[in-house]
Design an enzyme around this catalytic site. Structure first.
Site, PDB file in Angstrom:
ATOM      1  N   LYS A 193      50.189  12.897  -6.744  1.00 23.12           N
ATOM      2  CA  LYS A 193      49.319  12.149  -7.655  1.00 23.12           C
ATOM      3  C   LYS A 193      48.054  11.447  -6.482  1.00 23.12           C
ATOM      4  O   LYS A 193      48.251   9.994  -5.959  1.00 23.12           O
ATOM      5  CB  LYS A 193      50.056  10.704  -7.678  1.00 23.12           C
ATOM      6  N   SER A 387      47.121  16.026 -16.091  1.00 23.68           N
ATOM      7  CA  SER A 387      47.875  15.128 -16.026  1.00 23.68           C
ATOM      8  C   SER A 387      47.455  14.879 -17.836  1.00 23.68           C
ATOM      9  O   SER A 387      48.555  15.229 -18.407  1.00 23.68           O
ATOM     10  CB  SER A 387      46.975  13.816 -14.952  1.00 23.68           C
TER      11      SER A 387
END
Length: 586
Positions: A193, A387
């Site tokens: 991430k 995402s």
């Protein structure tokens, strides 16, 4: 007394100048409204469809007077809508009055997946036996990828063609934040991430580098194979040419490598088009642009009288960002209306989003799930569906992406700035009184305590588990299986197909066809939602947040993304399901 008259005259002069510009603005507004008013468009026999795609291509446009006014003031080209481009190419294939397509798109500005949509439409158009010719003084690499689908690719004799491979650069703010005295407190789940990295690192982490190399190589492999196929070349020779960087080498390399068909001036290209369409040299070509042709109905075709409908719902931009994009409540309402409309037999959710607010993603996911329970829902991914963009997609019956789509990035993070040192540098201190331990959490003027960090991280972990469960349920698998391909990692559409994150490779037209089959309907019309506003409503809307985003993009160009990133951080929901802030592939 002299000062009085001086100031009085200054006020009068200022008022006159203001009035002058106001009148000019009104005249421009009326002129643009008149020019965009609906007219009957005549298509002559032996016509060509002109695709002038220099400038930005966005998912969806209409004849927006405000957009056109801004473009005229800035001297920039107004955006072209992918929806209108694809519809026009498809229509032109069936229109006997259209003999071929002439394309100028040397400086197109959009993502590779959007280019793939147009490229595939051109290839399909050529199957009708009609021609496609491309010309440009300069081809960017993206533009050349599009142009390679044409029958003939011509370049100005003194022009340039960029063909060098893909790269992706990230901008890092850590050094600037340290100088300002701002500490970014990071909470995340997912070793890949990397959306937080620009604020805490000075270069890419090993994980970020690995995922970038993976999707770039996947994209480049697809691009070169498609160019080779269209140009009847060997894939290895295409890649070898890119390695030579032909932009600054002898012109003969572009010919010998097979990248182009020849060097021509524009008048020579136009003469060739006249011969192909049977137009005498001294006469003008019968040409029509995309914007006008989009409003043309084919002879014998009914004008939208089919009762059965397939709704294409657009989800474009950051989820609950501050600069336009996706408003979770508004998009949810649109999906809900489509679900309740009995004439809408299926929904295609067109997603082009880097994600955004975790809460906003959950709100939209709920409506997608409810719609999927009563009618087919098919997702069509554009350049980005990552995402939060993947979060809202995972509940669909079928997910379709392009090979060059960037998707996945299943992970969450939170960024809370600590500006205590910055305030001290400015001579500002703060103090407080509170009734409970966490009454002032979160505070931007002090660092988090250990207990506060634990609470925040626990919240991030819980939300990540919810994200995993949503994906596992939607893909009919386990959270462990999703976690393996998750951890915030970004994948290309081609990667995602092999990982079962998507079901098929294709574009929005493929998604509509799949939705029709699932709904078991043969005749239908496509409606785009949310509905297009009237010109006056667009102007009124343009005076708000959407206008700020448009003005920013027009006057600042690609650098506007940096300003938008900083602005969004100010008011962002603390838990973000978002792709890295600046993924930019050349």
């Amino acid at each position: 007394m002299n000062k009085f008259f001086k100031y009085f005259l200054a006020v009068v002069l200022g008022s006159m100048v203001s009035a002058f510009f106001f009148i000019v603005g009104i005249v421009m507004f009326i002129t643009i409204l008149a020019s965009t008013a609906s007219k009957d468009v005549t298509v002559k026999d032996d016509s060509i469809l002109v695709l002038d795609l220099n400038g930005p291509v966005v998912e969806r446009t209409t004849s927006d007077p405000f957009e056109m006014m801004l473009s005229q003031l800035s001297g920039q080209k107004s955006p072209k809508g992918l929806n209108q481009i694809l519809a026009s190419i498809k229509k032109a294939k069936e229109d006997d009055r259209i003999r071929g397509i002439y394309m100028e798109a040397g400086m197109i500005s959009t993502g590779y997946a959007s280019i793939e949509e147009i490229r595939n439409a051109l290839i399909d158009f050529r199957e009708s036996g009609k021609f496609v010719h491309s010309y440009a003084p300069i081809y960017s690499q993206r533009a050349y990828y599009l142009a390679s689908a044409a029958d003939r690719v011509y370049l100005n004799p003194t022009g340039m063609l960029e063909f060098k491979g893909l790269s992706s650069a990230y901008t890092f703010f850590k050094g600037t934040l340290e100088k300002l005295g701002v500490e970014m407190q990071v909470f995340k789940h997912g070793e890949f991430k990397s959306a937080v990295e620009p604020f805490i690192l000075e270069s890419m982490s090993d994980e970020a580098r690995l995922q970038t190399e993976t999707y770039l190589n996947s994209m480049w492999g697809h691009i070169t194979s498609q160019i080779a196929q269209s140009r009847n070349l060997d894939v290895e020779s295409v890649r070898a040419t890119a390695e030579l960087f032909p932009t600054f080498r002898e012109d003969t390399l572009l010919i010998s490598s097979g990248l182009i068909d020849g060097f021509k001036y524009k008048d020579e290209v136009l003469s060739e088009l006249k011969k192909l369409t049977g137009i005498e040299e001294e006469k003008d070509l019968n040409a029509i642009g995309v914007m006008k042709y989009a409003d043309v109905y084919l002879p014998g075709k009914r004008k939208g009288l089919e009762k059965n409908k397939i709704a294409v719902v657009y989800a474009i931009g950051e989820i609950d960002g501050t600069s336009g994009g996706i408003n979770s409540e508004k998009l949810s309402r649109t999906i809900r209306q489509a679900r309740r409309d009995s004439t809408i037999k299926a929904i295609v959710l067109r997603i082009n989003s880097p994600g955004g607010s975790g809460l906003g993603s959950e709100i939209i996911w709920r409506e997608v799930k409810l719609a999927q329970e009563v009618k087919p829902v098919v997702v069509s991914m554009g350049d980005l569906a990552a995402s939060g963009g993947y979060y809202i997609a995972c509940a669909a019956d079928t997910i379709i992406a392009h090979p060059t789509t960037l998707t996945g990035s299943i992970g969450v993070f939170g960024l809370i700035p600590n500006t205590q040192e910055l305030l001290r540098k400015m001579g500002i201190t703060t103090d407080r009184v509170k009734t409970n331990t966490f009454a002032d959490m979160p505070s931007l003027d002090r660092p988090f305590t250990r207990e506060e960090k634990e609470l925040m991280q626990a919240y991030i972990e819980r939300f990540y588990n919810v994200f995993l469960q949503r994906c596992a349920d939607g893909r009919d698998t386990t959270t462990d299986a999703i976690n393996i391909v998750g951890e915030g990692r970004v994948w290309s559409g081609e990667n995602a197909l092999g990982l079962d994150l998507v079901d098929k490779l294709g574009g929005v037209s493929d998604a509509v066809a799949v939705a029709a089959r699932m709904a078991e309907i043969e005749t239908y019309r496509v409606v785009e939602l949310p509905e297009v506003l009237s010109p006056i409503e667009q102007i009124m809307k343009g005076l708000g947040g959407d206008a700020r985003a448009r003005v920013g993009r027009i006057f600042f160009g690609e650098e506007y993304q940096i300003f938008q990133t900083i602005q969004d951080l100010k008011t962002a929901y603390p838990v973000q399901a978002r792709i890295p802030y600046e993924i930019s592939v050349n």
